[in-house]
Scaffold this active site. Structure first.
Site, PDB file in Angstrom:
ATOM      1  N   GLY A 239      -9.488   4.336  -6.568  1.00 13.71           N
ATOM      2  CA  GLY A 239      -8.307   3.604  -6.600  1.00 13.71           C
ATOM      3  C   GLY A 239      -7.257   4.178  -5.605  1.00 13.71           C
ATOM      4  N   VAL A 240      -6.052   4.379  -6.271  1.00 13.83           N
ATOM      5  CA  VAL A 240      -5.228   5.045  -5.403  1.00 13.83           C
ATOM      6  C   VAL A 240      -5.112   6.573  -5.071  1.00 13.83           C
ATOM      7  CG1 VAL A 240      -3.167   6.129  -6.694  1.00 13.83           C
ATOM      8  CG2 VAL A 240      -2.499   4.097  -5.124  1.00 13.83           C
ATOM      9  N   ASP A 241      -5.843   7.047  -6.053  1.00 15.14           N
ATOM     10  CA  ASP A 241      -6.003   8.668  -5.662  1.00 15.14           C
ATOM     11  C   ASP A 241      -6.896   8.725  -4.396  1.00 15.14           C
ATOM     12  OD1 ASP A 241      -6.237  11.503  -6.102  1.00 15.14           O
ATOM     13  OD2 ASP A 241      -7.851  11.339  -7.736  1.00 15.14           O
TER      14      ASP A 241
ATOM     15  N   ASP B 207       0.911  -1.161  -0.047  1.00 14.64           N
ATOM     16  CA  ASP B 207       0.033  -0.144  -0.037  1.00 14.64           C
ATOM     17  C   ASP B 207       0.826   1.288  -0.061  1.00 14.64           C
ATOM     18  OD1 ASP B 207      -1.658   2.107   0.767  1.00 14.64           O
ATOM     19  OD2 ASP B 207      -3.184   1.058   2.012  1.00 14.64           O
TER      20      ASP B 207
ATOM     21  N   ASN C  22      -6.480  12.439 -10.795  1.00 18.46           N
ATOM     22  CA  ASN C  22      -7.368  12.714 -11.872  1.00 18.46           C
ATOM     23  C   ASN C  22      -6.839  14.337 -12.104  1.00 18.46           C
ATOM     24  OD1 ASN C  22      -8.989  14.343 -10.418  1.00 18.46           O
ATOM     25  ND2 ASN C  22     -10.154  12.390  -9.800  1.00 18.46           N
TER      26      ASN C  22
END
Length: 183
Positions: free
Chosen positions: A39-41, A17, A31
């Site tokens: 997701g990761v964002d 992670d 984005n």
């Protein structure tokens, strides 16, 4: 997993992670709004706390292939470098050039800020649909090229943080400089 050393910088694969990485900066696959997402964002925004969103609101978004720096707030990483990767559209819409630009722009910020440690997420490989093996090749090649062209960069450790075995294997093969299908 594989490791490589370019000049004085170690490149390594880390499976786990990215929000757990205690480094100078983690790289967010953001984005264009920089206001969080999936997701990761989304994970980075949740882990960093509301101050990250507040700072991102002051940045005016970010264009694809560009990168912007914020503090890390509640993350173990001191900073977040947000970069906007391309959405995969079949490979004929400058996706490779835009993805490479994400890595170059991020490394330029890390270099300018005198960061010694950096953790990249697998930019554009989630909801943006970039083929993982190709994205890994571009990521590793671009980072190696940057380090060769900038031998005095202060970075000493760069992690490619992979969220699962499939992604980790693709980045490991890229670090070994194997093309998809090689044995």
């Amino acid at each position: 997993m594989e490791k490589a050393v370019i000049n004085q910088t170690e490149l390594a694969i880390y499976q786990g992670d990215i929000t757990d990485c205690a480094v100078d900066a983690i790289v967010n696959a953001a984005n264009r709004s920089l206001l969080g997402g999936g997701g990761v964002d989304g994970a980075i925004h949740r882990a960093a706390g509301p101050q990250l969103l507040a700072e991102c609101r002051t940045l005016g978004g970010c264009q694809t292939g560009e990168a912007k720096l914020t503090k890390g707030y509640c993350l173990p990483a001191a900073h977040v470098i947000h970069t906007v990767g391309p959405v995969w559209q079949g490979g004929n819409h400058q996706e490779a050039q835009l993805l490479a630009s994400c890595y170059r722009r991020t490394l330029a910020i890390a270099d300018a800020e005198n960061f010694r440690t950096l953790a990249f997420s697998a930019i554009s490989t989630g909801v943006y649909g970039y083929p993982i093996a190709e994205a890994a090749q571009i990521a590793v090649r671009t980072v190696k090229e940057y380090l060769i062209a900038h031998p005095d960069v202060p970075l000493r450790k760069i992690w490619f943080v992979c969220y699962d075995n499939t992604v980790a294997e693709a980045y490991s093969q890229a670090l070994e400089n194997k093309q998809q299908g090689d044995k």
